[in-house]
Motif scaffolding. Sequence first.
Motif, PDB file in Angstrom:
ATOM      1  N   LYS A 300      -1.562  -3.827  -4.928  1.00 54.88           N
ATOM      2  CA  LYS A 300      -1.799  -5.137  -4.322  1.00 54.88           C
ATOM      3  C   LYS A 300      -1.357  -5.201  -2.864  1.00 54.88           C
ATOM      4  O   LYS A 300      -1.818  -6.063  -2.119  1.00 54.88           O
ATOM      5  CB  LYS A 300      -1.071  -6.212  -5.137  1.00 54.88           C
ATOM      6  CG  LYS A 300      -1.619  -6.371  -6.548  1.00 54.88           C
ATOM      7  CD  LYS A 300      -0.880  -7.454  -7.324  1.00 54.88           C
ATOM      8  CE  LYS A 300      -1.447  -7.614  -8.726  1.00 54.88           C
ATOM      9  NZ  LYS A 300      -0.694  -8.644  -9.510  1.00 54.88           N
ATOM     10  N   ASP A 301      -0.426  -4.341  -2.453  1.00 58.02           N
ATOM     11  CA  ASP A 301       0.064  -4.350  -1.074  1.00 58.02           C
ATOM     12  C   ASP A 301       0.194  -2.902  -0.601  1.00 58.02           C
ATOM     13  O   ASP A 301       1.291  -2.380  -0.419  1.00 58.02           O
ATOM     14  CB  ASP A 301       1.408  -5.081  -0.986  1.00 58.02           C
ATOM     15  CG  ASP A 301       1.750  -5.512   0.439  1.00 58.02           C
ATOM     16  OD1 ASP A 301       1.062  -5.059   1.371  1.00 58.02           O
ATOM     17  OD2 ASP A 301       2.708  -6.291   0.607  1.00 58.02           O
ATOM     18  N   PRO A 302      -0.953  -2.228  -0.420  1.00 55.84           N
ATOM     19  CA  PRO A 302      -0.909  -0.773  -0.195  1.00 55.84           C
ATOM     20  C   PRO A 302      -0.166  -0.352   1.057  1.00 55.84           C
ATOM     21  O   PRO A 302       0.563   0.640   1.042  1.00 55.84           O
ATOM     22  CB  PRO A 302      -2.390  -0.381  -0.128  1.00 55.84           C
ATOM     23  CG  PRO A 302      -3.129  -1.645   0.136  1.00 55.84           C
ATOM     24  CD  PRO A 302      -2.325  -2.729  -0.489  1.00 55.84           C
ATOM     25  N   SER A 303      -0.320  -1.091   2.137  1.00 52.07           N
ATOM     26  CA  SER A 303       0.353  -0.695   3.370  1.00 52.07           C
ATOM     27  C   SER A 303       1.866  -0.797   3.225  1.00 52.07           C
ATOM     28  O   SER A 303       2.614   0.134   3.567  1.00 52.07           O
ATOM     29  CB  SER A 303      -0.118  -1.563   4.535  1.00 52.07           C
ATOM     30  OG  SER A 303       0.562  -1.222   5.722  1.00 52.07           O
ATOM     31  N   ALA A 304       2.343  -1.933   2.698  1.00 57.95           N
ATOM     32  CA  ALA A 304       3.787  -2.117   2.529  1.00 57.95           C
ATOM     33  C   ALA A 304       4.364  -1.079   1.580  1.00 57.95           C
ATOM     34  O   ALA A 304       5.472  -0.568   1.784  1.00 57.95           O
ATOM     35  CB  ALA A 304       4.085  -3.531   2.032  1.00 57.95           C
ATOM     36  N   THR A 305       3.617  -0.741   0.526  1.00 54.18           N
ATOM     37  CA  THR A 305       4.094   0.264  -0.425  1.00 54.18           C
ATOM     38  C   THR A 305       4.235   1.629   0.240  1.00 54.18           C
ATOM     39  O   THR A 305       5.250   2.321   0.084  1.00 54.18           O
ATOM     40  CB  THR A 305       3.125   0.370  -1.615  1.00 54.18           C
ATOM     41  OG1 THR A 305       3.036  -0.903  -2.268  1.00 54.18           O
ATOM     42  CG2 THR A 305       3.580   1.415  -2.616  1.00 54.18           C
ATOM     43  N   ALA A 306       3.217   2.014   1.006  1.00 59.89           N
ATOM     44  CA  ALA A 306       3.249   3.321   1.668  1.00 59.89           C
ATOM     45  C   ALA A 306       4.367   3.390   2.702  1.00 59.89           C
ATOM     46  O   ALA A 306       5.080   4.396   2.809  1.00 59.89           O
ATOM     47  CB  ALA A 306       1.895   3.609   2.320  1.00 59.89           C
ATOM     48  N   PHE A 307       4.538   2.316   3.462  1.00 58.89           N
ATOM     49  CA  PHE A 307       5.617   2.315   4.453  1.00 58.89           C
ATOM     50  C   PHE A 307       6.984   2.322   3.776  1.00 58.89           C
ATOM     51  O   PHE A 307       7.918   2.966   4.272  1.00 58.89           O
ATOM     52  CB  PHE A 307       5.483   1.126   5.403  1.00 58.89           C
ATOM     53  CG  PHE A 307       4.562   1.400   6.561  1.00 58.89           C
ATOM     54  CD1 PHE A 307       4.940   2.259   7.579  1.00 58.89           C
ATOM     55  CD2 PHE A 307       3.312   0.803   6.636  1.00 58.89           C
ATOM     56  CE1 PHE A 307       4.090   2.524   8.652  1.00 58.89           C
ATOM     57  CE2 PHE A 307       2.453   1.065   7.695  1.00 58.89           C
ATOM     58  CZ  PHE A 307       2.850   1.931   8.709  1.00 58.89           C
ATOM     59  N   ALA A 308       7.138   1.613   2.658  1.00 54.15           N
ATOM     60  CA  ALA A 308       8.420   1.622   1.946  1.00 54.15           C
ATOM     61  C   ALA A 308       8.785   3.040   1.513  1.00 54.15           C
ATOM     62  O   ALA A 308       9.953   3.447   1.606  1.00 54.15           O
ATOM     63  CB  ALA A 308       8.356   0.683   0.743  1.00 54.15           C
ATOM     64  N   PHE A 309       7.786   3.792   1.038  1.00 54.13           N
ATOM     65  CA  PHE A 309       8.046   5.198   0.699  1.00 54.13           C
ATOM     66  C   PHE A 309       8.552   5.951   1.924  1.00 54.13           C
ATOM     67  O   PHE A 309       9.528   6.708   1.850  1.00 54.13           O
ATOM     68  CB  PHE A 309       6.776   5.862   0.165  1.00 54.13           C
ATOM     69  CG  PHE A 309       6.896   7.360   0.076  1.00 54.13           C
ATOM     70  CD1 PHE A 309       7.532   7.957  -0.994  1.00 54.13           C
ATOM     71  CD2 PHE A 309       6.396   8.175   1.090  1.00 54.13           C
ATOM     72  CE1 PHE A 309       7.674   9.343  -1.061  1.00 54.13           C
ATOM     73  CE2 PHE A 309       6.529   9.551   1.029  1.00 54.13           C
ATOM     74  CZ  PHE A 309       7.176  10.136  -0.050  1.00 54.13           C
ATOM     75  N   CYS A 310       7.889   5.748   3.065  1.00 53.72           N
ATOM     76  CA  CYS A 310       8.277   6.472   4.284  1.00 53.72           C
ATOM     77  C   CYS A 310       9.666   6.084   4.759  1.00 53.72           C
ATOM     78  O   CYS A 310      10.445   6.944   5.201  1.00 53.72           O
ATOM     79  CB  CYS A 310       7.248   6.227   5.391  1.00 53.72           C
ATOM     80  SG  CYS A 310       5.628   6.953   5.063  1.00 53.72           S
ATOM     81  N   TYR A 311      10.003   4.787   4.664  1.00 57.74           N
ATOM     82  CA  TYR A 311      11.358   4.375   5.050  1.00 57.74           C
ATOM     83  C   TYR A 311      12.397   5.096   4.192  1.00 57.74           C
ATOM     84  O   TYR A 311      13.402   5.598   4.702  1.00 57.74           O
ATOM     85  CB  TYR A 311      11.540   2.863   4.877  1.00 57.74           C
ATOM     86  CG  TYR A 311      10.631   1.997   5.709  1.00 57.74           C
ATOM     87  CD1 TYR A 311      10.286   2.346   7.014  1.00 57.74           C
ATOM     88  CD2 TYR A 311      10.121   0.803   5.205  1.00 57.74           C
ATOM     89  CE1 TYR A 311       9.445   1.537   7.774  1.00 57.74           C
ATOM     90  CE2 TYR A 311       9.292  -0.010   5.954  1.00 57.74           C
ATOM     91  CZ  TYR A 311       8.946   0.364   7.236  1.00 57.74           C
ATOM     92  OH  TYR A 311       8.115  -0.440   7.981  1.00 57.74           O
TER      93      TYR A 311
END
Length: 324
Positions: A300-311
């Motif tokens: 549902k929030d692909p960008s935020a999910t991907a960035f959270a992984f990177c953080y």
Amino acid sequence: MYLGTQVAARDDDDYRIFAQLGVKHISADPPGKPSSWTLSDIERHRDKVESFGLILDMIQLPLPSQPIEKASYPDILLAGPDRDRQIDAVCKMIENVAAAGIPAVKYNLNLIGIPRTPDEPGRGGSLNASFRWEKTDQQAAPGLAGVLSEDENWERIDYFLERVVPVAESNRVRLACHPHDPYTPPGYRGVTRVLGTVEGLKKFVLMRENPYHGLNFCQGSVGEMLENPGEEIDDIIRWFGQRGKIFNVHFRNIRGGKLSFMETFPDEGDMDMVRSVRIYKEVGFKYMLMPDHVPTVSGKDPSATAFAFCYGYIAALLQALESA
């Protein structure tokens, strides 16, 4: 060296999430058109960021990564009739940033944007940005810049630096310029992207040489300039880092290299990012290490999910480095 982000907050909850994830340092822009920002706008924005327990390390000058047709101040790179006024406006913004206590700005000197070919499938079915030279329109017509020689491109860049770097130095604001992304052959769309090679970046940081003139060092973009990023990147980080020319790091990885690559998550590309972070420490890099582009994932929030992984990935690397 510390974790940062440049992801634009969609609302106040995003600022809260940054704080909750331990992303304390950010590059974030005030609302509205950059060319309209006043000192009061910048100070209000800083105060809002700080109200969430965050630190505003950097903002973007109105010199974007978009094609010149979308730039607020196109005459700076087009050598148009309004060039001097537009450069003066950039200088005034640097003074305002300093007055607001913000130590750095990032910017681009971009004429044709960020060329890409269609996304390709990545890990687990993610969609990853890619560039395959053989899939581009290699005879694409020039844009607003027309046909521009390499020498004239350098002259326009030097004209800008000659006027802006002294203002940055007197106000103690670091100027972090992003490389051209990606490398393209000379003359593509009428221009030679002079900041699209390592030698070009070296020439750039030595022009009007100054401790406040350096790079927004996008490791992904630099990798895109190389035949073998996994083997070549270490010495390049050292060259710029030992000279104090890295003011921000886009901690991005790719699979492939010059003229043929796919962007990846930082843990799965051809560059050894664990080794890279050790080299950033070795050369004394002391600013933000942040994710840049990320693959598109499901949910549902692909960008935020991907960035959270990177953080989390970057934070774990920094913590392991600190403990070593």
